[in-house]
Every structure is written in C-alpha cells, then in structure tokens.
Design an enzyme around this catalytic site. Structure first.
Site, PDB file in Angstrom:
ATOM      1  N   LYS A  47     -10.288  -3.011  -1.803  1.00  0.00           N
ATOM      2  CA  LYS A  47      -9.706  -4.223  -1.621  1.00  0.00           C
ATOM      3  C   LYS A  47     -10.667  -5.409  -1.116  1.00  0.00           C
ATOM      4  CE  LYS A  47      -5.465  -1.735  -0.344  1.00  0.00           C
ATOM      5  NZ  LYS A  47      -4.991  -0.954   0.926  1.00  0.00           N
ATOM      6  N   GLN A 104      -4.414  -0.112   7.285  1.00  0.00           N
ATOM      7  CA  GLN A 104      -4.441   0.918   5.981  1.00  0.00           C
ATOM      8  C   GLN A 104      -3.706   2.289   6.581  1.00  0.00           C
ATOM      9  OE1 GLN A 104      -5.718   0.547   2.804  1.00  0.00           O
ATOM     10  NE2 GLN A 104      -4.777   2.393   2.377  1.00  0.00           N
ATOM     11  N   ASP A 109       1.362  -6.622   3.567  1.00  0.00           N
ATOM     12  CA  ASP A 109       1.859  -5.562   2.755  1.00  0.00           C
ATOM     13  C   ASP A 109       3.270  -5.702   2.880  1.00  0.00           C
ATOM     14  OD1 ASP A 109       0.367  -3.761   1.816  1.00  0.00           O
ATOM     15  OD2 ASP A 109      -0.025  -2.553   3.437  1.00  0.00           O
TER      16      ASP A 109
END
Ligand code: NAD
Length: 281
Positions: free
Chosen positions: A52, A96, A119
């Site tokens: 990322k 994460q 997200d």
C-alpha cells in the site's frame, strides 16, 4: 477463455489517481495522505501495508505508518485512531486487519472518522452503501466491479452468485452487483448444495479463503469467474478457485496472484483521493 489482467488494469487506475493528484498540487492544493495502522506480528499484514505504501508513492499520495506492539491495549489503539482522526493532514485511515484476538475489531473500526474511513467499513459508511448513498465503497468490491466494466461484461439482469458473506468482501460486492441490476445470490458456510447454486451463475465471485475449493463441478460453461481468495500454500499463493481445472469452462477468469489483489490496492488509492477531495481540502 480470457484471463482478466488485474495488474494492467490496476496500473491504469493508479495512473488516473496520479494524474488527479498532480492536478491538485498544480493548483497549490495539498496531496492526499493515507495513514495505515499496523499491529506488529502478522507477516501477511506487513506485506499488504508495504504494498500500500509503494502504491501511495507511485500515485503521489503521502503515506504514514503507525506501528503498534502486538500487546497494545484497546485503549491505546483507540487513542491512536483519535489522534489520526484529529490530524488535519490525514485524508484516510486504514486499520490493517485482522487484529490480535485481545482487541475489539468492531469498536476500533467504528472509531475511525467516517470521512477518513478509506476501507468503507464503519457502520455509517456501510449503511450508506447498502442504501445506495455511498461516497466510496470497500476497495475489493470496487475493484471487482471495475474489472467487469472494463472488460465490457454485461451485469444487468445477469445471474450473479457470491460465495462468502464477509462485510469486507462478499456482502459488499453483492450490494454493488445488485446496484448494477444483477440478480444476486449470496452463499456461505451453511449453504446447501453449493455446487447447484454456483452452477447457475453467469458471474461467480468467490471470497472464502479456501485454496482451490472451486472446481469444474461448481461452474457453468461460459461463466465469468472472479477469484478473491489469497491462500498461502507450500506451492506459493493461490486463489479459492482451482484455476487450471476450471479455466477451459470460463468466458473470463481472474488469476491469483495478478487479479483482484492489485485492483484492491489501486482502488484504495482511489478511495483516499475521493475522501481527500470531498472532505479534507
Ligand atoms: P472471511 O473469513 O471473513 O469470510 C469468509 C466467508 O466465506 C464467510 O462468509 C464464510 O461463511 C464463507 N465460507 C467459508 N468457507 C466456505 C465454504 N466452504 N463454502 C461456502 N462458504 C464458505 O474472509 P474474507 O475477509 O471475506 O476473505 C476471503 C478471502 O479473500 C481470503 O482468502 C482473503 O485473504 C481474501 N481477500 C482478498 C482480497 C484481495 O484483495 N484479493 C481482499 C480481501 C480478502
């Protein structure tokens, strides 16, 4: 049979993001910034976060990583999230997953400011998506729809079957396929006669985390098969679909690696840019 090249398409998406970021900076505006929170001790998470960061660099997006020890308390994790929520430089926050067992994932995710939730996992943002009022959608689901559209695959009126019902993938992609006017069935661990259901699919999306589970008996001839699974085996990484076994039956199929994975990262860049432009400029 055509293999959908997720790597090439992800490059296109990242190039688009880069061009948009350059337009902002040319006007004297700030570039977006993505903050990733990682809890140390999970090697797969380390790889995902490194990928990322690499993508951020390629797109001209600033990135910061907040590393927390494996035994971090829930209270300290929430404090870090609050700090990033308050930081005006930060456009997007990514926690994460998965978190170690002692932490409350649901509480941590929902602590993220919805305007920084890249997200799209907070209840508010998922609610917006399920009621078709979204600003962004979860990255994997977004990448899948983009792959279908770029390959001019008809969705309207088609029979779509999604195997897996996680919020992050299965349920989100099902919601988007419905928005695109497919007729959608969602299957999961308790589904009976799974092969009979999947065999009706014009578009089959598999997100279960079970290596090469989907074989010929699950596939209708001429189906489009999207394999989301990432499974680490002795022979390397493979998907949830037995690619070699089913490919001759498929009209389109995504490989693993090189399919949905890179698209997810590219769509994360897109989400960061969208949140930045909408809420943080
Ligand atoms: P999850 O464990 O949260 O959910 C798995 C789902 O699959 C559950 O709903 C479960 O009911 C269902 N399931 C499991 N075994 C089944 C079976 N035998 N038959 C029918 N349903 C079954 O997982 P997730 O987060 O949705 O991830 C799924 C897979 O996708 C994993 O391999 C993960 O690593 C991968 N993934 C890939 C990307 C990407 O970018 N390519 C992104 C996220 C997740």
């Amino acid at each position: 049979m055509e293999i959908i090249d997720g790597k090439a398409l992800s490059q296109k998406v990242k190039d688009e993001v880069k061009a948009e970021v350059e337009k902002l900076t040319a006007k004297g505006l700030r570039e977006p910034m993505l903050a990733c929170i990682i809890i140390e001790g999970n090697s797969a998470s380390e790889i995902y976060v490194a990928n990322k960061q690499k993508a951020c660099k390629a797109c001209g997006i600033e990135s910061v990583v907040v590393r927390l020890k494996n035994d971090v308390s829930q209270e300290d994790l929430l404090k870090q999230i609050d700090k990033l929520n308050r930081n005006k430089e930060v456009s997007g926050i990514l926690l994460q997953l998965p978190l170690p067992k002692h932490l409350n994932e649901d509480e941590a995710i929902n602590r993220i400011d919805r305007h920084k939730d890249v997200d799209c996992l907070t209840r508010e943002n998922l609610g917006a998506m399920f009621s078709s009022h979204q600003t962004i959608v979860p990255c994997t689901a977004s990448g899948i729809i983009r792959m279908l559209k770029e390959n001019k695959i008809d969705i309207v009126g088609k029979r779509a079957v999604v195997v897996g019902r996680s919020l992050l993938v299965g349920r989100s992609v099902a919601a988007l396929l419905m928005q695109e006017n497919a007729t959608v069935t969602v299957c999961h661990r308790h589904t009976q006669n799974l092969d009979k259901v999947t065999k009706e699919a014009d578009i089959l999306v598999v997100a279960i985390g079970n290596a090469k589970f989907i074989t010929k008996k699950f596939i209708k001839k001429g189906a489009v098969v999207i394999d989301v699974g990432i499974n680490r085996t002795e022979n390397g990484i493979c998907g949830d679909v037995d690619f070699e076994n089913v490919k001759s039956l498929c009209k389109f199929i995504t490989p693993v690696p090189g399919g949905v994975g890179p698209m997810t990262v590219a769509c994360l860049m897109e989400n960061t840019l969208i949140l930045h432009k909408n809420y943080h400029l």
